[in-house]
Write an enzyme that holds these catalytic residues in place. Sequence first.
Site, PDB file in Angstrom:
ATOM      1  CB  THR A 244      -0.915   0.051   1.243  1.00 29.19           C
ATOM      2  OG1 THR A 244      -0.084   0.063   2.400  1.00 29.19           O
ATOM      3  CG2 THR A 244      -1.873  -1.113   1.303  1.00 29.19           C
ATOM      4  NE  ARG A 246       3.452   7.536  -3.464  1.00 25.85           N
ATOM      5  CZ  ARG A 246       2.378   7.714  -2.708  1.00 25.85           C
ATOM      6  NH1 ARG A 246       1.534   6.712  -2.485  1.00 25.85           N
ATOM      7  NH2 ARG A 246       2.108   8.883  -2.179  1.00 25.85           N
ATOM      8  CD  GLU A 275      -1.283   3.956  -8.505  1.00 25.89           C
ATOM      9  OE1 GLU A 275      -1.898   4.993  -8.222  1.00 25.89           O
ATOM     10  OE2 GLU A 275      -0.726   3.250  -7.664  1.00 25.89           O
ATOM     11  CG  HIS A 293      -3.267   5.069  -4.816  1.00 31.90           C
ATOM     12  ND1 HIS A 293      -2.128   5.452  -5.472  1.00 31.90           N
ATOM     13  CD2 HIS A 293      -3.086   5.455  -3.515  1.00 31.90           C
ATOM     14  CE1 HIS A 293      -1.300   6.034  -4.624  1.00 31.90           C
ATOM     15  NE2 HIS A 293      -1.849   6.043  -3.432  1.00 31.90           N
ATOM     16  CB  ALA A 296      -5.391   8.489   2.169  1.00 30.51           C
TER      17      ALA A 296
HETATM   18  P1  NAD Z   1       7.081   7.442   7.342  1.00 30.38           P
HETATM   19  O1  NAD Z   1       8.064   8.406   6.777  1.00 30.38           O
HETATM   20  O2  NAD Z   1       6.381   7.788   8.614  1.00 30.38           O
HETATM   21  O3  NAD Z   1       7.794   6.022   7.566  1.00 30.38           O
HETATM   22  C1  NAD Z   1       8.606   5.413   6.623  1.00 30.38           C
HETATM   23  C2  NAD Z   1       9.669   4.591   7.347  1.00 30.38           C
HETATM   24  O4  NAD Z   1      10.362   3.791   6.380  1.00 30.38           O
HETATM   25  C3  NAD Z   1      10.739   5.457   8.067  1.00 30.38           C
HETATM   26  O5  NAD Z   1      10.823   5.063   9.414  1.00 30.38           O
HETATM   27  C4  NAD Z   1      12.033   5.142   7.298  1.00 30.38           C
HETATM   28  O6  NAD Z   1      13.176   5.142   8.127  1.00 30.38           O
HETATM   29  C5  NAD Z   1      11.742   3.746   6.768  1.00 30.38           C
HETATM   30  N1  NAD Z   1      12.507   3.335   5.588  1.00 30.38           N
HETATM   31  C6  NAD Z   1      12.837   4.069   4.493  1.00 30.38           C
HETATM   32  N2  NAD Z   1      13.485   3.308   3.585  1.00 30.38           N
HETATM   33  C7  NAD Z   1      13.550   2.049   4.109  1.00 30.38           C
HETATM   34  C8  NAD Z   1      14.096   0.816   3.663  1.00 30.38           C
HETATM   35  N3  NAD Z   1      14.691   0.711   2.471  1.00 30.38           N
HETATM   36  N4  NAD Z   1      14.007  -0.263   4.462  1.00 30.38           N
HETATM   37  C9  NAD Z   1      13.408  -0.174   5.691  1.00 30.38           C
HETATM   38  N5  NAD Z   1      12.874   0.971   6.164  1.00 30.38           N
HETATM   39  C10 NAD Z   1      12.940   2.065   5.395  1.00 30.38           C
HETATM   40  O7  NAD Z   1       6.041   7.148   6.168  1.00 30.38           O
HETATM   41  P2  NAD Z   1       4.510   6.701   6.312  1.00 30.38           P
HETATM   42  O8  NAD Z   1       3.666   7.882   6.617  1.00 30.38           O
HETATM   43  O9  NAD Z   1       4.460   5.511   7.194  1.00 30.38           O
HETATM   44  O10 NAD Z   1       4.180   6.290   4.794  1.00 30.38           O
HETATM   45  C11 NAD Z   1       4.771   5.142   4.198  1.00 30.38           C
HETATM   46  C12 NAD Z   1       4.342   5.017   2.753  1.00 30.38           C
HETATM   47  O11 NAD Z   1       2.938   4.964   2.632  1.00 30.38           O
HETATM   48  C13 NAD Z   1       4.772   6.176   1.838  1.00 30.38           C
HETATM   49  O12 NAD Z   1       5.362   5.590   0.713  1.00 30.38           O
HETATM   50  C14 NAD Z   1       3.513   6.814   1.377  1.00 30.38           C
HETATM   51  O13 NAD Z   1       3.625   7.285   0.069  1.00 30.38           O
HETATM   52  C15 NAD Z   1       2.543   5.648   1.444  1.00 30.38           C
HETATM   53  N6  NAD Z   1       1.144   6.062   1.564  1.00 30.38           N
HETATM   54  C16 NAD Z   1       0.208   5.440   0.780  1.00 30.38           C
HETATM   55  C17 NAD Z   1      -1.129   5.807   0.861  1.00 30.38           C
HETATM   56  C18 NAD Z   1      -2.181   5.123   0.015  1.00 30.38           C
HETATM   57  O14 NAD Z   1      -3.197   5.721  -0.310  1.00 30.38           O
HETATM   58  N7  NAD Z   1      -1.993   3.864  -0.340  1.00 30.38           N
HETATM   59  C19 NAD Z   1      -1.531   6.837   1.741  1.00 30.38           C
HETATM   60  C20 NAD Z   1      -0.561   7.435   2.548  1.00 30.38           C
HETATM   61  C21 NAD Z   1       0.792   7.046   2.454  1.00 30.38           C
END
Ligand code: NAD
Length: 319
Positions: A244, A246, A275, A293, A296
């Site tokens: 969920t 990217r 997409e 998608h 949210a």
């Molecule tokens: P966040 O920044 O709070 O957390 C991301 C975490 O991933 C961080 O702690 C970071 O240290 C860690 N990280 C980065 N690269 C890494 C790797 N290679 N291996 C292990 N850990 C790693 O982000 P979040 O708010 O939890 O969002 C996460 C994802 O969710 C984002 O990609 C965002 O685009 C996606 N998202 C999707 C939707 C949807 O509609 N599906 C909605 C909101 C967010």
Amino acid sequence: MVKILATDGLHQDGITLLHEAGYTVDVKKVEADQLPNVMPDYDVVIVRSATEIRQALIDQCPNLKIIARAGVGLSNIDVEYAREKGITVMDTPAASSKSVAELVFAHMFSISRNLHLAHREMKQRGGSEFKEMKEACSHGLQLNNRTLGIVGFGRIGREVARIGVGLGMKVMPVDLVVDEADIGINVYNSGNVRLSVRLDTYEWEEVLANSDYLTIHVPFKGGKAIIGAEEIAQMKDGAVLINTARGGAIDEDALLDALNSGKLSGAGLDVYENEPMPRQELMEHPKISCSPHIGASTLEARANIGLELADKILAFFGD
Ligand code: NAD
């Protein structure tokens, strides 16, 4: 008086807060070719992902103080250029974490109880084949006692962990930067129930090798997939992958190969490499539970986004 243009909409709760502070909020869709004429009148523009705010447009809006993204992800905005021009760029990363986490479990339940298949088959085949359909969908699994690997222990990863612990799963988070001291989570804090737990920390290889369900929550920005053929080869036979985060964070060719060979038993996808036109093979695959998608897209997340953005805008202007 502060003038705000919300060209991709804004939840009424956020609008109300801004109105109460005496701000003008115009919620109206302005087409891209009209933005250079309309935007210069405003102090703040609020967009979702649909509207692009690029350099040329920024140059035409000398009074603009804030570009606000209702949601997460700033790829539709020239952020660095805006900041060079003294414009504040903000988004609402925390507002939708619980909604995304719940969608992860919607997919996990769907895969583990064959709900996606049952729904499709029952609509297509009708009541006369009930026994056959029951047989086809009857190899369900419980989530309780299963191992849940969480790649990325940030806002969403932590919400996923809370629900996983509540279901009695063994939760294994892995993150690039989380340290020993940062691994506690509040599982419940409602009514008379308050429960906190500490999770152990794990290495990447351990999480890959032990997860029955592996879910990705890292801010993937393109390039090499986080989970490709090499990583899938290290996973448990019959595991389930959930994305969920990217599109592209899981290599779609490798995923299809692994599902077709039986190495993986299922996948839940909310995001896709292409997409808004994901590959048909993914949409039709019987082992994939799909959503378009919508991580949210809940009433609560929309309201939270509106409120969080309104709070940030008010704070910026000192109100
Ligand atoms: P966040 O920044 O709070 O957390 C991301 C975490 O991933 C961080 O702690 C970071 O240290 C860690 N990280 C980065 N690269 C890494 C790797 N290679 N291996 C292990 N850990 C790693 O982000 P979040 O708010 O939890 O969002 C996460 C994802 O969710 C984002 O990609 C965002 O685009 C996606 N998202 C999707 C939707 C949807 O509609 N599906 C909605 C909101 C967010």
